[in-house]
Design a protein around this motif. Structure first.
Motif, PDB file in Angstrom:
ATOM      1  N   LYS A  51      55.882  13.160  -8.349  1.00  0.00           N
ATOM      2  CA  LYS A  51      55.356  11.835  -8.693  1.00  0.00           C
ATOM      3  C   LYS A  51      55.141  10.982  -7.422  1.00  0.00           C
ATOM      4  CE  LYS A  51      57.749   8.713 -11.080  1.00  0.00           C
ATOM      5  NZ  LYS A  51      58.741   8.306 -12.103  1.00  0.00           N
ATOM      6  N   ILE A  52      56.149  11.009  -6.555  1.00  0.00           N
ATOM      7  CA  ILE A  52      56.064  10.216  -5.314  1.00  0.00           C
ATOM      8  C   ILE A  52      55.037  10.823  -4.364  1.00  0.00           C
ATOM      9  CG2 ILE A  52      57.403   9.539  -3.253  1.00  0.00           C
ATOM     10  CD1 ILE A  52      59.827   9.199  -5.227  1.00  0.00           C
ATOM     11  N   ALA A  53      54.962  12.157  -4.320  1.00  0.00           N
ATOM     12  CA  ALA A  53      53.981  12.841  -3.466  1.00  0.00           C
ATOM     13  C   ALA A  53      52.552  12.461  -3.879  1.00  0.00           C
ATOM     14  CB  ALA A  53      54.171  14.354  -3.541  1.00  0.00           C
ATOM     15  N   GLU A  54      52.313  12.428  -5.180  1.00  0.00           N
ATOM     16  CA  GLU A  54      50.971  12.079  -5.682  1.00  0.00           C
ATOM     17  C   GLU A  54      50.600  10.665  -5.266  1.00  0.00           C
ATOM     18  OE1 GLU A  54      51.263  12.900  -9.857  1.00  0.00           O
ATOM     19  OE2 GLU A  54      50.954  15.067  -9.576  1.00  0.00           O
ATOM     20  N   LYS A  55      51.564   9.768  -5.337  1.00  0.00           N
ATOM     21  CA  LYS A  55      51.321   8.377  -4.960  1.00  0.00           C
ATOM     22  C   LYS A  55      50.924   8.255  -3.487  1.00  0.00           C
ATOM     23  CE  LYS A  55      53.770   4.032  -4.909  1.00  0.00           C
ATOM     24  NZ  LYS A  55      55.118   3.495  -5.010  1.00  0.00           N
ATOM     25  N   HIS A  56      51.551   9.095  -2.643  1.00  0.00           N
ATOM     26  CA  HIS A  56      51.271   9.040  -1.197  1.00  0.00           C
ATOM     27  C   HIS A  56      50.163  10.016  -0.775  1.00  0.00           C
ATOM     28  CE1 HIS A  56      54.534   6.398   0.303  1.00  0.00           C
ATOM     29  NE2 HIS A  56      55.181   6.814  -0.771  1.00  0.00           N
ATOM     30  N   LYS A  57      49.565  10.699  -1.783  1.00  0.00           N
ATOM     31  CA  LYS A  57      48.590  11.758  -1.494  1.00  0.00           C
ATOM     32  C   LYS A  57      49.170  12.750  -0.484  1.00  0.00           C
ATOM     33  CE  LYS A  57      44.373   9.148  -2.524  1.00  0.00           C
ATOM     34  NZ  LYS A  57      45.015   7.956  -3.088  1.00  0.00           N
ATOM     35  N   ALA A  58      50.399  13.160  -0.756  1.00  0.00           N
ATOM     36  CA  ALA A  58      51.151  14.031   0.153  1.00  0.00           C
ATOM     37  C   ALA A  58      51.648  15.272  -0.582  1.00  0.00           C
ATOM     38  CB  ALA A  58      52.353  13.267   0.717  1.00  0.00           C
ATOM     39  N   THR A  59      52.128  16.246   0.181  1.00  0.00           N
ATOM     40  CA  THR A  59      52.726  17.436  -0.426  1.00  0.00           C
ATOM     41  C   THR A  59      54.218  17.176  -0.660  1.00  0.00           C
ATOM     42  OG1 THR A  59      53.341  18.402   1.698  1.00  0.00           O
ATOM     43  CG2 THR A  59      51.136  18.920   0.866  1.00  0.00           C
ATOM     44  N   THR A  60      54.853  18.012  -1.481  1.00  0.00           N
ATOM     45  CA  THR A  60      56.287  17.855  -1.723  1.00  0.00           C
ATOM     46  C   THR A  60      57.069  18.078  -0.425  1.00  0.00           C
ATOM     47  OG1 THR A  60      56.400  20.147  -2.429  1.00  0.00           O
ATOM     48  CG2 THR A  60      56.223  18.500  -4.159  1.00  0.00           C
ATOM     49  N   ALA A  61      56.589  19.021   0.425  1.00  0.00           N
ATOM     50  CA  ALA A  61      57.265  19.277   1.712  1.00  0.00           C
ATOM     51  C   ALA A  61      57.221  18.027   2.588  1.00  0.00           C
ATOM     52  CB  ALA A  61      56.601  20.452   2.431  1.00  0.00           C
ATOM     53  N   GLN A  62      56.084  17.363   2.615  1.00  0.00           N
ATOM     54  CA  GLN A  62      55.964  16.138   3.427  1.00  0.00           C
ATOM     55  C   GLN A  62      56.921  15.054   2.927  1.00  0.00           C
ATOM     56  OE1 GLN A  62      51.719  15.616   2.919  1.00  0.00           O
ATOM     57  NE2 GLN A  62      51.272  16.323   4.998  1.00  0.00           N
ATOM     58  N   ILE A  63      57.075  14.939   1.626  1.00  0.00           N
ATOM     59  CA  ILE A  63      58.000  13.942   1.066  1.00  0.00           C
ATOM     60  C   ILE A  63      59.443  14.292   1.439  1.00  0.00           C
ATOM     61  CG2 ILE A  63      58.906  12.910  -1.074  1.00  0.00           C
ATOM     62  CD1 ILE A  63      56.063  11.907  -0.227  1.00  0.00           C
ATOM     63  N   ALA A  64      59.780  15.593   1.362  1.00  0.00           N
ATOM     64  CA  ALA A  64      61.140  16.028   1.726  1.00  0.00           C
ATOM     65  C   ALA A  64      61.452  15.683   3.183  1.00  0.00           C
ATOM     66  CB  ALA A  64      61.291  17.535   1.487  1.00  0.00           C
ATOM     67  N   LEU A  65      60.460  15.861   4.062  1.00  0.00           N
ATOM     68  CA  LEU A  65      60.659  15.529   5.483  1.00  0.00           C
ATOM     69  C   LEU A  65      60.703  14.013   5.692  1.00  0.00           C
ATOM     70  CD1 LEU A  65      58.264  18.153   7.156  1.00  0.00           C
ATOM     71  CD2 LEU A  65      60.765  18.221   7.102  1.00  0.00           C
ATOM     72  N   ALA A  66      59.826  13.294   4.999  1.00  0.00           N
ATOM     73  CA  ALA A  66      59.801  11.824   5.132  1.00  0.00           C
ATOM     74  C   ALA A  66      61.134  11.229   4.664  1.00  0.00           C
ATOM     75  CB  ALA A  66      58.643  11.244   4.320  1.00  0.00           C
ATOM     76  N   TRP A  67      61.712  11.823   3.608  1.00  0.00           N
ATOM     77  CA  TRP A  67      63.019  11.350   3.121  1.00  0.00           C
ATOM     78  C   TRP A  67      64.081  11.520   4.214  1.00  0.00           C
ATOM     79  CZ3 TRP A  67      67.827  13.533   2.424  1.00  0.00           C
ATOM     80  CH2 TRP A  67      68.749  12.765   1.699  1.00  0.00           C
ATOM     81  N   LEU A  68      64.071  12.669   4.872  1.00  0.00           N
ATOM     82  CA  LEU A  68      65.047  12.923   5.941  1.00  0.00           C
ATOM     83  C   LEU A  68      64.867  11.949   7.107  1.00  0.00           C
ATOM     84  CD1 LEU A  68      65.009  16.825   5.931  1.00  0.00           C
ATOM     85  CD2 LEU A  68      67.047  15.423   5.586  1.00  0.00           C
ATOM     86  N   LEU A  69      63.628  11.682   7.479  1.00  0.00           N
ATOM     87  CA  LEU A  69      63.371  10.738   8.580  1.00  0.00           C
ATOM     88  C   LEU A  69      63.895   9.348   8.239  1.00  0.00           C
ATOM     89  CD1 LEU A  69      59.756  11.767   9.694  1.00  0.00           C
ATOM     90  CD2 LEU A  69      61.851  12.031  11.050  1.00  0.00           C
ATOM     91  N   LYS A  70      63.798   8.988   6.953  1.00  0.00           N
ATOM     92  CA  LYS A  70      64.252   7.665   6.526  1.00  0.00           C
ATOM     93  C   LYS A  70      65.757   7.623   6.294  1.00  0.00           C
ATOM     94  CE  LYS A  70      62.894   3.959   3.319  1.00  0.00           C
ATOM     95  NZ  LYS A  70      62.543   2.958   4.351  1.00  0.00           N
ATOM     96  N   ARG A  71      66.334   8.777   6.017  1.00  0.00           N
ATOM     97  CA  ARG A  71      67.769   8.831   5.689  1.00  0.00           C
ATOM     98  C   ARG A  71      68.643   8.296   6.824  1.00  0.00           C
ATOM     99  NH1 ARG A  71      72.429   8.563   5.602  1.00  0.00           N
ATOM    100  NH2 ARG A  71      73.982  10.003   4.747  1.00  0.00           N
ATOM    101  N   SER A  72      68.355   8.703   8.061  1.00  0.00           N
ATOM    102  CA  SER A  72      69.174   8.254   9.186  1.00  0.00           C
ATOM    103  C   SER A  72      68.391   8.424  10.482  1.00  0.00           C
ATOM    104  CB  SER A  72      70.472   9.071   9.241  1.00  0.00           C
ATOM    105  OG  SER A  72      71.345   8.528  10.210  1.00  0.00           O
ATOM    106  N   SER A  73      68.492   7.442  11.369  1.00  0.00           N
ATOM    107  CA  SER A  73      67.652   7.447  12.581  1.00  0.00           C
ATOM    108  C   SER A  73      68.087   8.479  13.616  1.00  0.00           C
ATOM    109  CB  SER A  73      67.641   6.051  13.219  1.00  0.00           C
ATOM    110  OG  SER A  73      68.969   5.678  13.546  1.00  0.00           O
TER     111      SER A  73
END
Length: 281
Positions: free
Chosen positions: A224-246
């Motif tokens: 659902k979130i990937a579709e909103k960002h026009k992204a793949t599920t892999a990209q969302i998984a990586l973006a989550w990690l980048l946001k999780r901790s600097s």
């Protein structure tokens, strides 16, 4: 769970600035991370494309191949760009495909370090990581040749892999530790305490297997979130990690240039606080 404002660089050892989206070389080997990669020319092109895409942190290990992966990296990228940081690891014996046996014998570790220097065609390993702590050998004995290598300039920084807080603190009695590489991804967060501990200590946390998106219950949320960002599920998984901790450095690996470029685009995705919270449930 807290999230952070996304800064795409991190200072390793509070000294070397690196891009948080790096590349892991493990897949550029044969079946079961054993033997030579099937298409060596393609593998070299993938490594060169990684640098062209902005990667300046590459993770490898003596055990990948074993040894073939380090030689491949040198073959593809030497002479190295000034800002390229290559991290390697030692401490595993590889009797066959998918077989990994920890060996913390100091002589074996010393041979690993010398071999890595030779194969990577370098005088100094930027970041050397102990692949696993060998339960049969005291960690101060295992790390003795690493201490020597740091003193003589053969290793700049030292990290650990798949360790607890107690093990990090034990190793730190022997020498400074700047990074920890544990299994961690959106679907497997067993090392949550290590992410927070390393962040507080300004150590890098390098999740291995970062692209595993976890159980099916997550799939619907991610889609659902990937579709909103026009992204793949892999990209969302990586973006989550980048946001999780600097302090998280990502090293997704791939044998495909198209997949590599897709992974790199994850840096452009800014998840909202709501999306981050939804994925983190």
């Amino acid at each position: 769970m807290n999230s952070v404002k996304k800064d795409l660089t991190f200072k390793l050892g509070n000294e070397i600035e690196i891009n948080r989206l790096g590349y892991g070389g493990m897949q550029l080997t044969g079946f079961g991370v054993f033997g030579e990669v099937a298409d060596r020319d393609n593998a070299k092109k993938v490594l060169q494309a990684a640098l062209a895409s902005g990667v300046n942190f590459i993770d490898t290990a003596e055990a990948y191949g074993p040894q073939f992966n380090e030689s491949l990296i040198a073959d593809a990228l030497f002479p190295y760009n000034k800002d390229l940081i290559i991290a390697t690891k030692g401490g595993f014996v590889r009797p066959g495909p998918n077989k990994w046996v920890p060996n913390g014998d100091p002589e074996f570790i010393r041979q690993n370090i010398e071999g890595s220097l030779d194969r990577l065609k370098t005088d100094t390993i930027d970041l050397w990581q102990l692949h696993r702590i060998d339960p049969k050998i005291p960690v101060d004995e295992t790390l003795a040749p690493v201490v020597d290598a740091v003193k003589t300039g053969k290793i700049k920084f030292v990290g650990l892999s798949e360790v607890t807080i107690e093990q990090i603190e034990l190793a730190e009695k022997v020498l400074p530790i700047v990074s920890v590489q544990n299994l961690y991804n959106l679907g497997n967060r067993q090392w949550e305490n290590i992410v927070d501990y390393t962040a507080e200590r300004e150590m890098a946390f390098i999740p291995w297997f970062p692209l595993a998106s976890g159980p099916d219950k997550l799939a619907e949320k991610i889609t659902k979130i990937a579709e909103k960002h026009k992204a793949t599920t892999a990209q969302i998984a990586l973006a989550w990690l980048l946001k999780r901790s600097s302090n998280i450095l990502l090293i997704p690996g791939t044998k495909s240039i198209a997949h590599l470029q897709e992974n790199m685009k994850a840096a452009e995705i800014e998840l909202s606080e709501e999306e981050f919270a939804e994925l983190s449930k």
